[in-house]
Design an enzyme around this catalytic site. Structure first.
Site, PDB file in Angstrom:
ATOM      1  N   LYS A  37     -13.458   2.415  -3.808  1.00  9.15           N
ATOM      2  CA  LYS A  37     -12.436   2.413  -4.975  1.00  9.15           C
ATOM      3  C   LYS A  37     -11.477   1.384  -4.599  1.00  9.15           C
ATOM      4  O   LYS A  37     -11.262   0.876  -3.444  1.00  9.15           O
ATOM      5  CB  LYS A  37     -11.979   3.759  -5.454  1.00  9.15           C
ATOM      6  CG  LYS A  37     -11.088   4.468  -4.666  1.00  9.15           C
ATOM      7  CD  LYS A  37     -10.679   5.717  -4.693  1.00  9.15           C
ATOM      8  CE  LYS A  37     -10.052   6.331  -3.630  1.00  9.15           C
ATOM      9  NZ  LYS A  37      -9.720   7.711  -3.580  1.00  9.15           N
ATOM     10  N   ARG A  41      -4.611  18.223  -9.113  1.00  9.93           N
ATOM     11  CA  ARG A  41      -4.743  16.826  -9.463  1.00  9.93           C
ATOM     12  C   ARG A  41      -5.858  16.970 -10.629  1.00  9.93           C
ATOM     13  O   ARG A  41      -5.689  17.225 -11.912  1.00  9.93           O
ATOM     14  CB  ARG A  41      -4.884  15.735  -8.458  1.00  9.93           C
ATOM     15  CG  ARG A  41      -4.751  14.594  -8.952  1.00  9.93           C
ATOM     16  CD  ARG A  41      -4.899  13.333  -7.990  1.00  9.93           C
ATOM     17  NE  ARG A  41      -6.191  13.434  -7.246  1.00  9.93           N
ATOM     18  CZ  ARG A  41      -6.367  12.702  -6.193  1.00  9.93           C
ATOM     19  NH1 ARG A  41      -5.605  11.618  -5.605  1.00  9.93           N
ATOM     20  NH2 ARG A  41      -7.657  12.615  -5.675  1.00  9.93           N
ATOM     21  N   TYR A  71      17.724 -14.262   3.217  1.00 10.52           N
ATOM     22  CA  TYR A  71      18.049 -13.870   2.201  1.00 10.52           C
ATOM     23  C   TYR A  71      19.136 -12.469   2.419  1.00 10.52           C
ATOM     24  O   TYR A  71      18.663 -11.693   3.401  1.00 10.52           O
ATOM     25  CB  TYR A  71      17.276 -13.165   1.005  1.00 10.52           C
ATOM     26  CG  TYR A  71      16.585 -14.463   0.198  1.00 10.52           C
ATOM     27  CD1 TYR A  71      17.302 -15.301  -0.541  1.00 10.52           C
ATOM     28  CD2 TYR A  71      15.368 -14.378   0.145  1.00 10.52           C
ATOM     29  CE1 TYR A  71      16.716 -16.183  -1.317  1.00 10.52           C
ATOM     30  CE2 TYR A  71      14.490 -15.403  -0.587  1.00 10.52           C
ATOM     31  CZ  TYR A  71      15.433 -16.360  -1.484  1.00 10.52           C
ATOM     32  OH  TYR A  71      14.712 -17.015  -2.041  1.00 10.52           O
ATOM     33  N   MET A  84       8.956 -14.026  -0.749  1.00 13.86           N
ATOM     34  CA  MET A  84       7.919 -14.057  -1.549  1.00 13.86           C
ATOM     35  C   MET A  84       7.014 -14.848  -0.542  1.00 13.86           C
ATOM     36  O   MET A  84       5.771 -14.145  -0.653  1.00 13.86           O
ATOM     37  CB  MET A  84       8.220 -14.789  -2.661  1.00 13.86           C
ATOM     38  CG  MET A  84       6.984 -14.671  -3.661  1.00 13.86           C
ATOM     39  SD  MET A  84       7.186 -15.649  -5.303  1.00 13.86           S
ATOM     40  CE  MET A  84       8.174 -14.490  -6.061  1.00 13.86           C
TER      41      MET A  84
HETATM   42  C1  LIG Z   1     -10.197   8.466  -2.547  1.00 11.14           C
HETATM   43  C2  LIG Z   1     -10.828   9.659  -2.277  1.00 11.14           C
HETATM   44  C3  LIG Z   1     -11.667  10.074  -0.970  1.00 11.14           C
HETATM   45  C4  LIG Z   1     -11.513   9.167   0.030  1.00 11.14           C
HETATM   46  O1  LIG Z   1     -10.284   9.602   0.558  1.00 11.14           O
HETATM   47  P1  LIG Z   1     -10.001   8.830   2.136  1.00 11.14           P
HETATM   48  O2  LIG Z   1      -8.568   9.683   2.392  1.00 11.14           O
HETATM   49  O3  LIG Z   1      -9.820   7.456   1.836  1.00 11.14           O
HETATM   50  O4  LIG Z   1     -11.008   9.093   3.121  1.00 11.14           O
HETATM   51  C5  LIG Z   1     -12.612  11.261  -1.227  1.00 11.14           C
HETATM   52  N1  LIG Z   1     -12.585  11.888  -2.386  1.00 11.14           N
HETATM   53  C6  LIG Z   1     -11.725  11.598  -3.581  1.00 11.14           C
HETATM   54  C7  LIG Z   1     -12.173  12.616  -4.712  1.00 11.14           C
HETATM   55  C8  LIG Z   1     -11.017  10.623  -3.613  1.00 11.14           C
HETATM   56  O5  LIG Z   1     -10.195  10.461  -4.755  1.00 11.14           O
END
Ligand SMILES: *Cc1c(COP(=O)(O)O)cnc(C)c1O
Length: 371
Positions: A35, A135, A265, A313
């Site tokens: 993702k 969640r 800065y 930046m």
């Molecule tokens: C993002 C996610 C993972 C992977 O988690 P990591 O800590 O990056 O290994 C696994 N299961 C779900 C439901 C997630 O949202």
């Protein structure tokens, strides 16, 4: 000369890290989590590279339907699981069209399935149970009912059962055990496939392996375990993970600055003596964290120096007192090979996940596969 701010993505390291996940959870199937543009590494190239080494039983996991459709568009044939499922009947059409597997975690999704029976047609589903993270997922008491409603709505009868652990990254936290026990109680007697483990649980909680494991951050070579305020080298070595992204830039100026003058800065850093200061072609516009304080390590020609003054930046400044021979054009590494991103994350008060995801579009991505 064009700007030399690069993210070099080591695909051999990626495959190595996948092998580490497989070895840690030997008979389990892998749901490789890609993702958020593969944690900022570029989803298409990462998926294509992993697909070379995943088996036919394994799968990819993404957060949204859009990401799944994109993977099909670049030729990914493996199963793709959408961790947040769908939100509309239009999504259901895409799910069918592209053979996408979805996680059902909320009553609103079950209602959509019931309302659009003509679009359901045996789609493959996971049912997510909320065992304490609060969640996504159904409360334990609703699981039987929702499972039955999903079956009645016409989804594929092989519904998987999954949950997510809130504190797997802390091996001394008692909550993981409680969540695993609750999950086991709920699924007992159901022959369905199960999945509980993210990277931290793969490495730290073997009792949570289930039938499918879901490695994310470890694939990119990042240690998933927390340790309050110091980088945990031991855990990383133990897991034998290799960094996939190396973020690099170059010195674009080397200047002599006098004692008592201030740098950058806000004049937050003052030279304790006459000294050499390097200017590096990277800043928060590239995704380098603005909150990295003076003292954050940076590699110049492979040796550690300290960031000094505020991150701007397009540039940062570094203390070159230990590198009198450094010159314009020399290579600078911000994280990756030789400098763990975990260490920069701790300095900047965040986690490696966020730094990797935040590298911006103007950074040039290069892919190498040295095997
Ligand atoms: C993002 C996610 C993972 C992977 O988690 P990591 O800590 O990056 O290994 C696994 N299961 C779900 C439901 C997630 O949202």
């Amino acid at each position: 000369m064009s700007r030399v701010t690069r993210a070099t993505i080591n695909l051999a390291a990626l495959k190595h890290n996948l092998a580490v996940a497989k070895k840690a959870a030997p008979p389990q199937k892998i749901m490789a989590v890609i993702k958020a543009d593969a944690y900022g590494h570029g989803i298409a190239r990462i998926a294509q590279s992993l697909e070379e080494v995943l088996t036919e039983q394994d799968a990819f996991a993404v957060a949204s339907i859009d990401e799944a459709v994109m993977l099909r568009a670049v030729g990914i044939k493996s199963s793709i699981v959408v961790l947040e499922g769908f939100n509309s009947s239009a999504d259901l059409t895409l799910i069918q069209q592209h053979n996408i597997t979805v996680v059902i975690h909320h009553i609103s999704q079950v209602i959509l399935l019931e309302l659009h029976a003509e679009l359901v047609n045996n789609i493959k589903c996971w049912l997510k149970i909320d065992t304490g993270m609060h969640r996504l997922g159904f409360p334990p008491g609703d699981v039987k009912k929702m499972y039955q409603r999903m079956l009645n709505a016409g989804v594929d009868t092989d519904i998987g059962l999954m949950t997510h652990l809130a504190n797997a990254d802390d091996r001394s936290d008692a909550k993981s055990k409680q969540q695993i026990e609750l999950f086991n109680q709920i699924v007992s007697g159901n022959p369905a496939e199960t999945s509980l483990a993210n990277s931290a649980a793969i490495l730290g909680w073997p009792e949570a392996h289930g039938h499918w494991v879901r490695p994310g951050i470890m694939l990119y070579g990042v240690n998933p375990f927390v340790k309050s305020n110091e980088y945990d080298v031991a855990n990383k070595l133990e897991a034998d993970l290799k960094p996939v992204m190396t973020l690099s830039a170059a010195l674009i100026a080397v200047n002599n600055i006098s004692k008592d003058e201030t740098i950058g800065y806000g004049s937050t850093w003052q030279c304790p003596e006459d000294m050499l200061v390097g200017v590096v072609s990277i800043g928060y516009g590239d995704g380098y964290p603005r909150h990295a304080p003076s003292g954050t390590p940076v590699l110049v020609n492979g040796k550690r120096v300290a960031l000094i003054g505020r991150v701007s930046m397009d540039m940062i400044m570094v203390d070159l007192r230990k590198q009198p021979d450094a010159k314009v054009g020399d290579q600078v590494i911000l994280w990756g090979e030789g400098l763990p991103v975990e260490e920069i994350a701790i300095a900047a008060g965040t986690i490696g996940y966020e730094l990797l995801c935040r590298v911006t579009k103007r950074v040039v991505f290069e892919y190498k596969d040295d095997e």
